[in-house]
Write an enzyme that holds these catalytic residues in place. Sequence first.
Site, PDB file in Angstrom:
ATOM      1  N   GLU A  40     -27.313 -19.855   9.306  1.00 22.15           N
ATOM      2  CA  GLU A  40     -27.152 -20.368  10.756  1.00 22.15           C
ATOM      3  C   GLU A  40     -26.646 -21.663  10.725  1.00 22.15           C
ATOM      4  O   GLU A  40     -25.665 -22.158  11.587  1.00 22.15           O
ATOM      5  CB  GLU A  40     -28.415 -20.272  11.603  1.00 22.15           C
TER       6      GLU A  40
ATOM      7  N   HIS B  39     -39.017 -13.388  16.226  1.00 29.08           N
ATOM      8  CA  HIS B  39     -37.806 -12.763  16.630  1.00 29.08           C
ATOM      9  C   HIS B  39     -37.672 -12.462  18.166  1.00 29.08           C
ATOM     10  O   HIS B  39     -36.869 -11.778  18.589  1.00 29.08           O
ATOM     11  CB  HIS B  39     -37.761 -11.574  16.105  1.00 29.08           C
TER      12      HIS B  39
END
Length: 331
Positions: free
Chosen positions: A67, A135
Amino acid sequence: MTEPAGTETMTMAAALNSGFHLAMEGNDKIVVLGEDVADPIGGVFKTSKGLSTKFGEHRVRATPISEQAIAGAAVGLALGGYRPIAEIMFFDFITLAMDQILNHAAKFRYMTGGTTPAPILVTTTIGSSHFGAQHAQSLEAWFMHTPGINVVFPSSPADAKGLLTSALESPDPTLLIQHSGLLYSGKEDVPTGRHVVPLGKSRTLRAGDDVTLITYGTQVSVCLAAAEALSERGIEAEVIDLRTLVPLDFAALEASVERTRRAVVVHEATEFVGPGAEIAARLNERLFGELLAPVLRVGAEYTPVPFSKSLSGYPTVDRVVDKVASMIPET
């Protein structure tokens, strides 16, 4: 805010995909970076389906699982004149890219007197509680706290496409938050052509005179259901969908609450230091002398998101109804 065009019944995922296709057709400087965004996968949630096939892998680049690299490359491309779309698969993973997004992209236009903007679009998804605490976090308040970045959270397919268009035309970086529970859960008619929903413009979904319910994302349906339940008790609630958290349509909120004199802010993020804290504080400050009760909040419990949905602690219709009822004396 829609140009004349036909409509098609779409899910939110399809509406976003349509918006991406139209935007890339109209601007060859738009590129997409992210894990699994290229075909045949077309993104984990299929929002980039068909883009690499149509526009080539030089414009739709599947990246390594990093990321930090995705966001960093996007910022560099933006400084070079491109309009990159950086997909961060889950909102939780954005913590690995916050330096590039909040410490660089959000500040370049200010630090250079407007000469070097970094108009990246960061897309991410929340709502997958069955994947557990790493998540499923709603972290939008973190980004609201940093000047220089738009924060967008659509609740409907048409709004998703329209807000996407505005985000890709903004001079500032934008965070577009998609909820997995909304991407495929419902359909509505969406313009097939270019569709624009302006940033910073809320939408009143239901009129009422007794209390204002302020919300966004998945909690729109919760608040609408709560409003119907309250109506059976003789309490008429106005429901406002924020659509964008930054810029925030505070003028519309103030006008509504000045009339109803009561308000509850509802969101899936934690109630403690969530977006509702700032909204409630501002309304209480501005309308203190007019309010019949303090502005209240209904949010998630202050705990990591549990794997079990039954333990989630998210707002429910009953919680919203009970909160409103606590503000209104029995007659």
